[in-house]
Enzyme design. Structure first.
Site, PDB file in Angstrom:
ATOM      1  N   ASP A 271      -8.009  -5.610   0.215  1.00  0.00           N
ATOM      2  CA  ASP A 271      -8.511  -6.412  -0.901  1.00  0.00           C
ATOM      3  C   ASP A 271      -8.210  -7.900  -0.759  1.00  0.00           C
ATOM      4  OD1 ASP A 271      -9.769  -4.449  -2.430  1.00  0.00           O
ATOM      5  OD2 ASP A 271      -7.859  -3.773  -3.254  1.00  0.00           O
TER       6      ASP A 271
ATOM      7  N   HIS B 135       0.835  -1.194   0.000  1.00  0.00           N
ATOM      8  CA  HIS B 135       0.000   0.000   0.000  1.00  0.00           C
ATOM      9  C   HIS B 135       0.866   1.239   0.000  1.00  0.00           C
ATOM     10  CE1 HIS B 135      -3.232   2.801   0.878  1.00  0.00           C
ATOM     11  NE2 HIS B 135      -4.049   1.836   0.510  1.00  0.00           N
TER      12      HIS B 135
END
Ligand code: SDX
Length: 380
Positions: free
Chosen positions: A317, A266
């Site tokens: 996710d 991320h």
């Protein structure tokens, strides 16, 4: 020339401050995320998605009367005109549900009662935000029916947003557990600062374009596998691995070959994504309950190797992908589910942008040829 030549240039705009916002805060050091001051874990575990949407759009958590009123409005606004379905039916059956969803919103926009209102009409924007929120689960759920050649179903007033999607998707009344897991994932997916799709929405309305155009930009931007599309790719990766005893060799091989591991990493979190922490717990409990631990066992191995070898952690996710799989949701609906949630964050950001608007228009550094001399076409 390299990026280092330009002190003000940051590739991918990493670390660049794009604006000031009061909507959510990502605190990387403590792996936490707050929406308007509230920890996302509290919102996901103690509240429902509709409360979170109210918090985002109106700026405060609703009291019971406000929540009841919002749910009533959402139920009243859930349907879309028949012409929207007609437009969606024109798309080929192999159209990705993200494109069907985008088409649905594009087709709906001119039917909106506030369509002709200017982008600066704040009350109209808030009303549009609620209608976008109400219609998203219908467009995605009935879009799934349409691509199977089935007729759209009429949404039920008593359903929540999560239930509405599940009911339209399957044609059956969703069970409480499935609806609850989906509902908490919607809260986790609702908002995340200046991520790529939200930024795209803000750029779109900064030209004084409308919220529906912003949603179309948001959907198009979310679709890519470096962003929201990662939840679908993460599940396909788990399927490719197939079994826990294959996982370790697979991930080592992938890393050796410099593959991007979908659902990991991320830009903002250098440690754990708080949403992934929460969703992993939910996904594991669900997998155990349903006796489908294959995916969570593979996931554990991938997480361990990624952490020890690369110091990279899963993002939201990754656990969302196998939780949705265990719930029986078709893989290519995972990113559209992200849309159902994120329209709340997108709309809130677009409203914020328009309340204090300045055109978003950064610079670029020109490195192309200079001093080219015009040559007549016959001589080129
Ligand atoms: C979402 O921004 C948001 O807030 C988004 C989101 C939201 O709620 O809106 O959180 C939703 O989009 C989550 C992210 C979903 N995407 C993926 O899961 C795709 C896989 N992840 C990556 O490609 C990557 O981690 C990104 C795109 C998420 C972040 O990319 P960055 O910040 O541009 O980092 P990078 O690609 O430049 O990587 C930095 C280093 C590289 O190694 P080096 O070249 O420096 O040695 O980390 C490595 C990368 O190779 N790396 C990975 C990796 N992620 C980073 N290596 C293998 N697998 C990965 N997933």
């Amino acid at each position: 020339m390299s990026a280092a030549t330009y002190p003000n240039y940051s590739p991918g705009l990493e670390g660049v401050i794009g604006g000031i916002s009061t909507i959510s805060e990502i605190i990387s050091e403590t792996s936490s995320l707050v929406y308007r001051g509230y920890d996302v874990h509290d919102l996901a575990s103690k509240g429902c998605f509709e409360e979170t949407a109210h918090l985002l759009i109106y700026g405060h958590l609703p009291n019971q009367a406000e929540l009841d009123a919002l749910k009533k409005t959402l139920a009243n606004e859930r349907e879309v005109p028949e012409q929207v379905y007609t437009a969606m039916k024109q798309m080929p059956k192999n159209a990705h549900p993200m494109d069907l969803t985008k088409a649905g919103f594009v087709a709906y926009a001119p039917f909106d009662p506030d369509y002709a209102k200017p982008a600066t009409d704040d009350a109209a924007n808030v009303a549009k935000a609620i209608r976008i929120l109400a219609k998203a689960s219908t467009i995605v759920g009935n879009g799934h029916r349409i691509r199977q050649g089935l007729e759209p179903l009429k949404p039920k007033a008593e359903h929540t947003i999560a239930q509405n999607f599940l009911y339209l998707m399957s044609g059956q009344e969703p069970d409480a557990k499935t609806a609850h897991v989906l509902d908490s994932s919607l809260t986790l997916y609702a908002e995340h600062g200046y991520n790529a799709s939200t930024f795209a929405c803000r750029v779109t309305v900064s030209t004084l374009s409308d919220l529906f155009s912003g949603v179309a930009s948001g959907i198009g931007t979310l679709r890519g596998p470096l962003h929201g599309g990662a939840n679908e790719e993460a599940m396909r990766m788990l399927q490719e691995i197939g079994a826990p005893d294959k996982a370790e060799a697979w991930i080592h091989d992938a890393l050796t070959n410099k593959k991007k591991i979908m659902g990991f990493g991320h830009r903002e979190y250098k440690k754990r994504d708080p949403r992934a922490i929460y969703m992993t717990k939910v996904a594991k409990e669900l997998s155990a309950e349903k006796g489908q631990t294959n995916w969570s066992e593979i996931a554990d191995i991938l997480e361990h190797v990624m952490e020890t070898e690369k110091n990279i952690y899963p993002n939201v996710d990754f656990p969302a992908a196998y939780a949705y799989y265990v719930l029986g949701i078709p893989i290519d609906l995972y990113t559209p589910i992200f849309v159902i949630a994120r329209v709340s964050g997108w709309s809130t950001h677009m409203i914020e942008q328009l309340r204090n608007n300045r055109l978003i228009r950064p610079n670029c550094i020109y490195e192309g040829p200079t001093s080219a001399t015009w040559v007549p076409i016959s001589e080129r």
